[in-house]
Design a protein around this motif. Structure first.
Motif, PDB file in Angstrom:
ATOM      1  N   THR A   1       0.852  -1.182   0.000  1.00 62.84           N
ATOM      2  CA  THR A   1       0.000   0.000   0.000  1.00 62.84           C
ATOM      3  C   THR A   1       0.889   1.233   0.000  1.00 62.84           C
ATOM      4  OG1 THR A   1      -0.128  -0.007   2.392  1.00 62.84           O
ATOM      5  CG2 THR A   1      -1.878  -1.149   1.215  1.00 62.84           C
ATOM      6  N   LYS A   2       0.468   2.209  -0.738  1.00 57.82           N
ATOM      7  CA  LYS A   2       1.239   3.426  -0.864  1.00 57.82           C
ATOM      8  C   LYS A   2       0.979   4.300   0.364  1.00 57.82           C
ATOM      9  CE  LYS A   2       2.505   6.258  -4.736  1.00 57.82           C
ATOM     10  NZ  LYS A   2       2.084   6.813  -6.007  1.00 57.82           N
ATOM     11  N   LYS A   3       2.083   4.777   0.980  1.00 58.47           N
ATOM     12  CA  LYS A   3       1.932   5.653   2.137  1.00 58.47           C
ATOM     13  C   LYS A   3       1.421   7.000   1.672  1.00 58.47           C
ATOM     14  CE  LYS A   3       5.364   3.831   5.290  1.00 58.47           C
ATOM     15  NZ  LYS A   3       6.546   4.135   6.079  1.00 58.47           N
ATOM     16  N   GLN A   4       0.438   7.482   2.390  1.00 53.96           N
ATOM     17  CA  GLN A   4      -0.093   8.798   2.054  1.00 53.96           C
ATOM     18  C   GLN A   4       0.739   9.870   2.732  1.00 53.96           C
ATOM     19  OE1 GLN A   4      -4.183   8.975   3.087  1.00 53.96           O
ATOM     20  NE2 GLN A   4      -4.847   7.892   1.251  1.00 53.96           N
ATOM     21  N   LYS A   5       0.963  10.927   1.980  1.00 56.05           N
ATOM     22  CA  LYS A   5       1.701  12.057   2.519  1.00 56.05           C
ATOM     23  C   LYS A   5       0.790  12.793   3.501  1.00 56.05           C
ATOM     24  CE  LYS A   5       5.125  14.997   0.443  1.00 56.05           C
ATOM     25  NZ  LYS A   5       5.505  15.785  -0.724  1.00 56.05           N
ATOM     26  N   PRO A   6       1.329  13.164   4.676  1.00 56.06           N
ATOM     27  CA  PRO A   6       0.473  13.880   5.622  1.00 56.06           C
ATOM     28  C   PRO A   6       0.085  15.252   5.065  1.00 56.06           C
ATOM     29  CG  PRO A   6       2.736  13.748   6.430  1.00 56.06           C
ATOM     30  CD  PRO A   6       2.651  12.949   5.183  1.00 56.06           C
ATOM     31  N   GLU A   7      -1.046  15.720   5.528  1.00 57.77           N
ATOM     32  CA  GLU A   7      -1.536  17.036   5.118  1.00 57.77           C
ATOM     33  C   GLU A   7      -0.562  18.116   5.578  1.00 57.77           C
ATOM     34  OE1 GLU A   7      -4.372  17.978   3.369  1.00 57.77           O
ATOM     35  OE2 GLU A   7      -4.504  15.832   2.937  1.00 57.77           O
TER      36      GLU A   7
END
Length: 162
Positions: free
Chosen positions: A3-9
């Motif tokens: 799963t691709k890590k989402q960049k934090p806001e």
């Protein structure tokens, strides 16, 4: 399947302030260091500038305090004035503030060079031209100037310490 890590806001002002205070609760940072650590997380550079200005106004972040504490801490490890000036510049401290920190410091750089040279000379064994050259390079790397190094080598070679 990974799963691709989402960049934090990106952080707005309140989040940036919280992150900065969290960092400052552990140790002092120069303004430039805080900028480097927080800029990747910031929504905008204006928000980050605002937060850094606010921290400085409240005296939560102070380049003066940072320079003084950094100088005291690193000098305690046996580093000389040339290297400390260079490291403070890399941390974003102005030349005027560096000079102020050195004036406020009570370090005797000649005595410190002697102390560092004595300790290193003990680990190198009997005093010889090769040992003298090694001590010169070592003290130079540590950030002592040539007068301080010569003073330390004269002291070590006189047999006072060995």
């Amino acid at each position: 399947m990974q799963t691709k890590k989402q960049k934090p806001e990106p952080l707005e002002r309140s989040g940036l302030k919280h992150a900065a205070v969290d960092l400052l609760s552990r140790r002092d940072y120069s303004r430039r260091e805080l900028w480097r650590k927080l800029s990747p997380k910031a929504a905008s550079s204006d928000d980050l500038e605002y937060v850094l200005d606010e921290l400085a106004e409240n005296n939560w972040q102070s380049d003066e305090r940072f320079a003084s504490m950094f100088l005291r801490s690193r000098a305690g490890r046996g580093l000389g004035p040339l290297r400390l000036r260079q490291e403070l510049r890399e941390k974003g401290i102005s030349d005027g503030l560096i000079e102020w920190a050195f004036e406020e410091s009570e370090e005797d750089w000649y005595d410190m060079a002697v102390e560092v040279a004595r300790k290193k000379a003990q680990s190198l064994g009997s005093y010889s031209p090769e040992v003298k050259a090694k001590l010169w390079r070592f003290l130079s790397y540590r950030g002592f100037n040539s007068d301080q190094i010569q003073h330390a080598l004269d002291d070590v070679s006189s047999g006072v310490s060995c």
